[in-house]
Scaffold this active site. Structure first.
Site, mmCIF file in Angstrom:
data_model
loop_
_atom_site.group_PDB
_atom_site.id
_atom_site.type_symbol
_atom_site.label_atom_id
_atom_site.label_comp_id
_atom_site.label_asym_id
_atom_site.label_seq_id
_atom_site.Cartn_x
_atom_site.Cartn_y
_atom_site.Cartn_z
ATOM 1 N N ASP A 179 0.860 -1.189 0.000
ATOM 2 C CA ASP A 179 0.000 0.000 0.000
ATOM 3 C C ASP A 179 0.900 1.244 0.000
ATOM 4 O OD1 ASP A 179 -2.209 1.607 0.212
ATOM 5 O OD2 ASP A 179 -2.771 0.975 2.226
ATOM 6 N N GLU A 206 2.589 5.191 -3.893
ATOM 7 C CA GLU A 206 2.570 6.194 -4.995
ATOM 8 C C GLU A 206 3.885 6.937 -5.126
ATOM 9 O OE1 GLU A 206 0.325 5.938 -2.514
ATOM 10 O OE2 GLU A 206 -1.083 4.757 -3.704
ATOM 11 N N ASP A 260 -9.057 4.117 -1.726
ATOM 12 C CA ASP A 260 -9.900 4.462 -0.588
ATOM 13 C C ASP A 260 -11.203 5.114 -1.005
ATOM 14 O OD1 ASP A 260 -7.782 3.407 0.674
ATOM 15 O OD2 ASP A 260 -6.964 5.302 1.406
#
Lengths: 461, 944
Positions: free
Chosen positions: B543, B546, B618
């Protein structure tokens, strides 16, 4: 399996079809497994699965259909209720009965049959996956465990009995006390009334002798009014010891009032003096001292009324307390009576929790004030559930209106459930959902003979 | 989850501090102020007007071309044709190349090696000494001043070797040609333009709108003047420095943007360019009436509480667009292989659609995928950027996640509850709270004293576990991972290269591994071998990759931070997550050589399909987010990454039970199937909303497991062909121009048509049933007599409508099991939906579901062919290499007009009769107890 020329037994199981015909698609090294129609059926329904009754066909238990006997337990689902396949996984709605000799028998979903996971300790749910029979061992362990549990619970039942006895004693005391207190109250109230009567006589005499017009209309300032109202309310209402100290301007006044309350009751005008710096002249101060050390008749009477009113209030409070003892819900046998306001503190992971039964719950932190999880709201009936400490009691204490929780957009809540243990202690506090806490308390209060019987029954396998 | 709520909302912060996470949030307290406005707002993220390169590149198409080909420069070795393209006014040369692959064309343009006096000797036209300063002669042109970083690691391993021989045809006055037997590329000299024709159909035109743009690196001291001399028409502000919000970007290498345009003649719709939440058919960003529109941006970002129907970029980027041309039923695609920030304009042009790619830096590395069928485009994308990984069977089952399952007991209780309610579930997940203070690959020993034991308990029931492993490493000298990586210099460095660039993330002060560095990837991979408490049944969730940096620009890494070999973060940004997951993949392969990896990632790039599944990040518990999931999954899929899903129920906030049920019903037919929730939401395991809802969710999840053999085969085909699992109707019916924008109804593979219910309180839903096909309600197989837009009953107890397409055979497993492991050897049901001509085909892939043995051919493929009332089941792969030990128990045939007289099974050893039930109302024939092995070939004949 690579290179194998024989189809494995598992496949045979699922191909166990039309048992009378040859399995032409399988290699010569296989044989079909024929499962008896009764396999996996619940003992109470066994008769339905016996062709011996002269039935030509098997009737689905829901009556929806009749099918040939060889279609029962043939690993193909024909009945909508799944009743034709008690011993296979073919029907999604079906049930399989594990006999589990030497341990507890069990009904499992058909989806557990032949799924490569051992669900029955006798291994009967897996015909091809290796499942050792562990029933005897499990049975022994379970018996040992239950035996120990019975001993503990038996001991705890005695503790519960004494809890109940204590409660009963307290109640019978309350029962005897109450009429006495009520009589006393009547007497005390009469005394107050008498003294007030006497005072009014003295005052009217005094007014007549002095200058009545002046005394009558002294304009009150805002704060004087407040003080006066405060005085009134504390004189006429029960005192509320559990009002939080920082409640309001009103209670702030009360707080200031408290240390000199007796004097105030005796002499409101003097009190006003003490509260009004503007009026705090030397002369007035002098007169205050004078009234304390050389009270006039009037002042004596006022003091007497104050003392007697306080006695009335005390008696009223005792009456209420005794009534509460008698009327409050302390459990079916008043077994929780002894746990009133019982507080327990335990640390679970990073947090310390405090639970005070019939009172409040909070989360304590190292710095600053704790977080309120709610104040006692009452009992609720909830389904019992199995926990690591045993099955919970069907009644749960609910604590509500705790500190506001943004995640919940509402106040924090706490539910306290009880399991049988030989002493009262906080076993667990968790927060399964943000700001909704649940605590488990072990206590002898929920240890009953019925529980002993139940455990005894559990041992019958 | 994202930076999520913790620092974002002071009120939540308060609740966290007082009631849950205690001292862990010291770092977050610091952040609370800075991050208080994180809920997506227009101004929190850069748009074209705030990016100087986009201001320069996004302009009206020049009327005349800026570049021309130098014909004398043409060379070819038969695999690569190279030539020089010159910026006409400055004479600066660029090196271009063309090569051909099976169905695709690659055009690259980079700075040529070149030294020359600067041609601009006098001040350019319009130069005003009063405002612009004294004109000083420009230094000689030397290029390249710096090697441009290229995103070629995104390409499939060995892709370069797949290059085809082509022929260079010279001798024309104004153009040359590069061709093979299928594709002809015509390159016009002046202005430079490339025309691609396949089988006489014009597929794409490159730079036909003269939007090509290539800024060379300039020396910093005289760069502004050189820039202005060469690009007098462009704004020259913010070339060597730029700010966004409070963040200053030092831009030490100045401007270096590149761009190019592609026109797809005849195209009616454009798809792809993920990741964002917009409609599947991408709305234009330029043209009449669209003056206020922003170009699509490709820049991986952790966007807190993202909004639906909004063009802002999300966690991943695939710079691939697919154009649909219904008139010819063809598709074509383009990929602008560049990992820097990109903006893309889409526009209608006279005869089709135009795509204009603009990147902050890097090279022009453009792929044209010529199709012509949608599946061929998928195959060409997979050839170029790699085949989707073949996932282990368990990973296409149901995943149960929550931030966070508190402790071992919580995990095992939830596991047990699934069994108690007879709801299938394959994987339990642990989010960040399971770690020791957010140090990944560690455990909070109080909460998880025996992680291996816990995994073994799950594994005993055939269930797996996934733990989160993020790229931010807690800057803590006592943490071996930090200490070792620090010593070995494996972290992303500060802009001046002086040391580790630290920033804030979940653990507080953190450093980010520089996965661009092969040594860092190797180091990371090795950590999976020493992951304490990991067992064979533990898999990985990457996770925040980015990467998410709480105190960085746009909640990400500083663009001028330094990677391996002095590469700037801006050059590689969109591939940071890609490199991380590549390293995680290596870790899985090294640690468990015979186990198929499963990795879920939030960030991705072209090529990520080789190693990860992704989810849409999300989302929020709102109907609009349920609705948005379909176009998002379709967009990522068409761009080449098929294993995609959205968090069921919505990550943020609490779904009402109806929304949760509808979400399960829809998600059961999407490739990645996981329930997940934010830490501040109420528990939402399926059994918490009353018996009715428990039953509805159970049914929804069972529908997933029912089609598992079909679904698994789709994943296998995706692995071979790159074909998406979830497809738009336009993908399956490319000739029907009424379907180009349909997204509410989609196809799962080529056989099942699915229409989720995404509005509350409805009992039916509009389904688009393409004409020219027969449709049968699935699994009942009752024929739907009308096609087109149909109102179909879809009550919450019925579930959402699914139809099987005429002409297909779908393999099912109808037994309710607790997971994929348990149903491994269950017999199958074949669902046959014939065409009007009475034909149907299908196939299945069978293997052990978990090992790499399939690579050695340890699998079997079985084909189903229904024709003239005979079902032929044929084992396609060689006998006895792999035996599945799986049989067929039931065959359902739709549209049977009369009750048969007999059904005969014929195997290699003879024939047998089979019993059957015929329903004259539904015209469905059920052949019972077929009891035939899928390891053999056989046939089933129906006689009237």
């Amino acid at each position: 399996m690579p290179g194998s020329t024989c189809t494995s037994a598992l496949l045979v199981r699922h191909l166990a079809v039309a048992v009378s015909t040859s399995l032409l698609l399988l290699g010569a090294c296989t044989t079909a497994i024929q499962i008896p129609p009764t396999f996996g059926a619940h003992p109470s329904k066994m008769s339905h699965y016996s062709p011996a009754n002269g039935n030509e066909k098997f009737s689905c238990l829901d009556g929806s259909k009749s099918i040939p006997w060889q279609w029962v337990n043939d690993d193909y689902c024909d009945c909508t209720d799944g009743s034709d396949e008690p011993g296979t996984s073919a029907c999604p709605q079906g049930q399989f009965h594990c006999t589990n000799a030497d341990y507890k028998s069990k009904d499992i979903f058909s989806s557990r049959v032949d799924d490569r996971v051992c669900d029955c300790c006798d291994g009967s749910d897996e015909s091809l996956h290796p499942c050792p029979n562990t029933c005897r061992q499990l049975g022994r362990m379970e018996r040992d465990k239950l035996q120990k549990a019975i001993e503990t619970v038996k001991k705890a039942v005695e503790l519960r009995e004494s809890l109940i006895e204590n409660a009963k004693a307290a109640m019978s005391r309350a029962k005897t006390e109450l009429p006495k207190l009520k009589d006393l109250l009547l007497v005390q109230e009469k005394a107050v009334a008498d003294a007030q009567e006497a005072l009014s006589v003295v005052v009217s005499q005094k007014q007549a002798s002095e200058n009545p017009a002046d005394a009558k209309e002294i304009p009150l300032t805002q704060s004087q009014k407040r003080v006066k109202e405060g005085f009134k309310s504390s004189a006429t209402e029960q005192e509320q010891p559990d009002v939080p100290e920082d409640e309001s301007a009103h209670s702030t006044t009360d707080k200031i009032l408290t240390p000199t309350k007796d004097v105030v009751m005796a002499s409101p005008s003097m009190f006003l003096t003490a509260f009004q710096p503007m009026m705090k002249s030397v002369g007035k101060v002098f007169s205050t001292f004078k009234s304390i050390f050389f009270p006039t008749e009037e002042e004596k009477l006022r003091s007497e009324i104050g003392n007697k009113s306080r006695a009335v209030a005390d008696t009223k409070k005792s009456i209420e307390e005794n009534e509460a003892i008698l009327e409050y819900d302390w459990g079916h046998d008043s077994e929780f009576f002894g746990l009133n306001k019982k507080c327990m503190i335990e640390k679970f992971r990073d947090y310390k929790y405090e639970v005070c039964l019939f009172d409040k719950g909070s989360q304590l932190v190292n710095f600053g004030v704790g977080t309120s999880l709610g104040t006692f709201q009452g009992w609720a009936e909830l389904p019992t559930k199995a926990t690591a400490w045993g099955t919970t009691h069907h009644r749960v204490q609910q604590f509500r209106n705790g500190q506001y929780c943004p995640a919940l957009r509402g106040s924090r809540e706490l539910d306290v459930s009880f399991v049988c243990q030989d002493e009262t202690r906080l076993l667990e506090v968790i927060e399964p959902t943000p700001c909704k806490y649940s605590a488990i308390i072990g206590t002898p209060a929920v240890c009953t003979q019925k529980l002993v019987d139940e455990i005894q029954q559990e041992m019958e396998f | 989850f994202s930076l999520a709520s913790i620092p974002a909302r002071p009120s939540k912060q308060e609740s966290m501090r007082t009631a849950r996470l205690g001292t862990l949030w010291l770092g977050a307290v610091v952040l609370a102020f800075a991050a208080s406005s994180l809920a997506l707002k227009e101004n929190d993220f850069r748009k074209c007007p705030e990016a100087s390169f986009c201001r320069r590149l996004r302009r009206e198409a020049p009327s005349s071309g800026l570049y021309s080909v130098d014909p004398a420069s043409l060379t070819s070795n038969g695999q690569k044709t190279e030539f020089v393209v010159r910026h006409k006014s400055s004479g600066r040369p660029l090196q271009a190349s063309l090569s051909l692959f099976d169905g695709s064309v690659r055009l690259t343009v980079d700075e040529a090696e070149y030294t020359a006096p600067h041609p601009q000797t006098n001040a350019p036209e319009g130069w005003n000494p009063d405002t612009d300063g004294e004109w000083t002669p420009l230094p000689a042109i030397q290029q390249p001043l710096r090697k441009r970083w290229q995103a070629t690691d995104a390409l499939a391993h060995g892709f370069a070797n797949q290059v085809l021989q082509h022929q260079l045809v010279k001798g024309f006055d104004d153009h040359f040609k590069v061709q093979d037997d299928k594709i002809t590329i015509t390159v016009r000299f002046d202005p430079f333009e490339v025309l691609i024709v396949k089988d006489s159909i014009e597929v794409a035109r490159i730079n036909s709108r003269n939007m090509m743009h290539f800024e060379p690196f300039y020396p910093k001291d005289s760069g502004v003047n050189m820039f202005r001399a060469e690009w007098p028409e462009l704004p020259s502000d913010n070339l060597w420095e730029e700010s966004f919000g409070s963040h200053r970007d030092t831009k030490p290498f100045g401007p270096s943007a590149v761009g190019i345009d592609i026109v797809f003649p005849g195209a009616k719709a454009l798809y792809g360019l993920p990741e964002r939440s917009v409609s599947y058919s991408l709305p234009n960003t330029r043209g009449a009436g669209l003056e206020d529109k922003q170009p699509y941006r490709l820049f991986n970002l952790d966007v807190f509480e993202y909004e639906t129907d909004h063009p802002h970029p999300l966690y991943g980027a695939i710079p691939t667009v697919v154009a649909a041309t219904p008139t010819t039923g063809s598709n074509a695609g383009a990929m602008f292989l560049n990992a820097a920030e990109q903006f893309v304009d889409l526009e209608d042009v006279q005869d089709g659609k135009s795509v204009h790619f603009m990147a902050e830096t890097g090279v022009i590395d453009l792929f044209i995928f010529t199709g012509p069928s949608p599946k061929q485009v998928s195959k060409q994308i997979a050839d170029a950027t790699g085949k989707p990984f073949f996932p282990p069977l368990f990973s296409i089952g149901y995943h149960q996640c929550r931030w966070n399952y508190r402790d071992e007991r919580d995990v095992l209780e939830v596991d047990e509850k699934f069994d108690e309610h007879d709801i299938p579930m394959d994987v339990m997940w642990l989010d960040i709270e399971h770690t020791d203070n957010k140090k990944y690959m560690t455990w909070d020993k109080n909460l998880f004293p025996d992680p291996a034991g816990m995994q073994r308990k799950l594994a005993a029931k055939g269930r797996r576990m996934v733990t989160i492993v993020d790229p931010h490493i807690k800057a803590d000298q006592g943490f071996n991972l930090f200490q070792e990586a620090q010593e070995q210099g494996l972290f992303v460095r500060k802009p001046d290269g002086s040391g580790t660039q630290e920033g804030h993330c979940w653990p507080g002060n953190s450093a980010w591994l520089d996965y661009l560095n092969p040594a860092a990837r190797q180091y990371w991979a090795s950590k999976f071998g020493t992951y304490d408490g990991a067992t064979d049944s533990l898999f990985t969730w990457n996770d925040m990759n980015e990467p998410s940096v709480f105190n960085g620009p746009e909640i990400s890494m500083w663009r001028d931070a330094q990677h391996h070999n002095g590469v700037e973060h801006r050059e590689v940004h969109n591939m940071y997550g890609f490199y991380m997951t590549e390293a995680t993949w290596d870790g899985h392969r090294m640690t468990h050589p015979n186990r198929r990896p499963f990795i879920l990632s939030r960030s991705f790039f072209a090529g990520s399909q080789r190693s990860v599944a992704i989810w849409t990040g999300d989302n929020t518990a709102e109907w609009s987010h349920l609705r948005a999931a379909q176009p998002m999954i379709l967009s990522v899929g068409i761009a080449g990454l098929p294993f995609v899903g959205a968090d069921i129920g919505g990550f943020f906030n609490n779904p009402e039970p109806e929304l949760l049920v509808r979400w399960y019903q829809a998600a059961a037919f999407t490739p990645f199937f996981r329930g997940h929730a934010h830490i501040e939401t109420a528990r939402r395991e399926p059994w918490l909303f009353g018996d009715d809802n428990t039953r509805r969710v159970r049914e929804a999840i069972r529908r997933r497991y029912d089609i598992m053999p079909y679904l698994y085969t789709l994943f296998r085909i995706a692995h071979e062909e790159g074909t998406p699992i979830m497809r738009s109707l336009s993908y399956e019916f490319p000739h029907d121009d009424s379907l180009v924008a349909v997204e509410a109804t989609f196809m799962l593979g080529d056989s099942l048509l699915v229409t989720p219910v995404d509005t509350p309180s409805v009992g039916d839903v509009q389904v688009v049933l393409p004409s020219h096909a027969r449709w049968f309600s699935f699994p009942s197989l009752k024929e739907q007599s009308n096609t087109g837009l149909q109102q179909v009953s879809a009550g919450i107890d019925e579930g959402i409508p699914v139809f099987q397409r005429g002409g297909t055979v779908v393999a099912r497993r109808t037994r309710a099991r607790r997971n994929t492991y348990s149903m491994m050897y269950d017999p199958m049901t074949l669902s046959i939906a014939p065409t009007a001509e009475g034909q149907a085909q299908g196939e299945i892939h069978l293997d052990d579901g978990q090992s790499m043995a399939y690579e050695q051919g340890m699998f079997s493929r079985v084909s189903f062919d229904w024709k003239d009332n005979v079902l032929k089941v044929k084992r396609v792969t060689q006998q006895n290499v792999y035996n599945s030990d799986v049989g067929v128990e039931r065959v359902l045939v739709a549209g049977v007009l009369r009750e048969p007289t007999s059904v005969t099974l014929t195997g290699y050893a003879g024939t047998e009769q089979r019993s059957f039930n015929y329903n004259p109302d539904t015209r469905v024939l059920e052949i019972r107890s077929v009891a035939a092995s899928l390891d053999q070939s056989w046939s089933l004949e129906i006689k009237n």
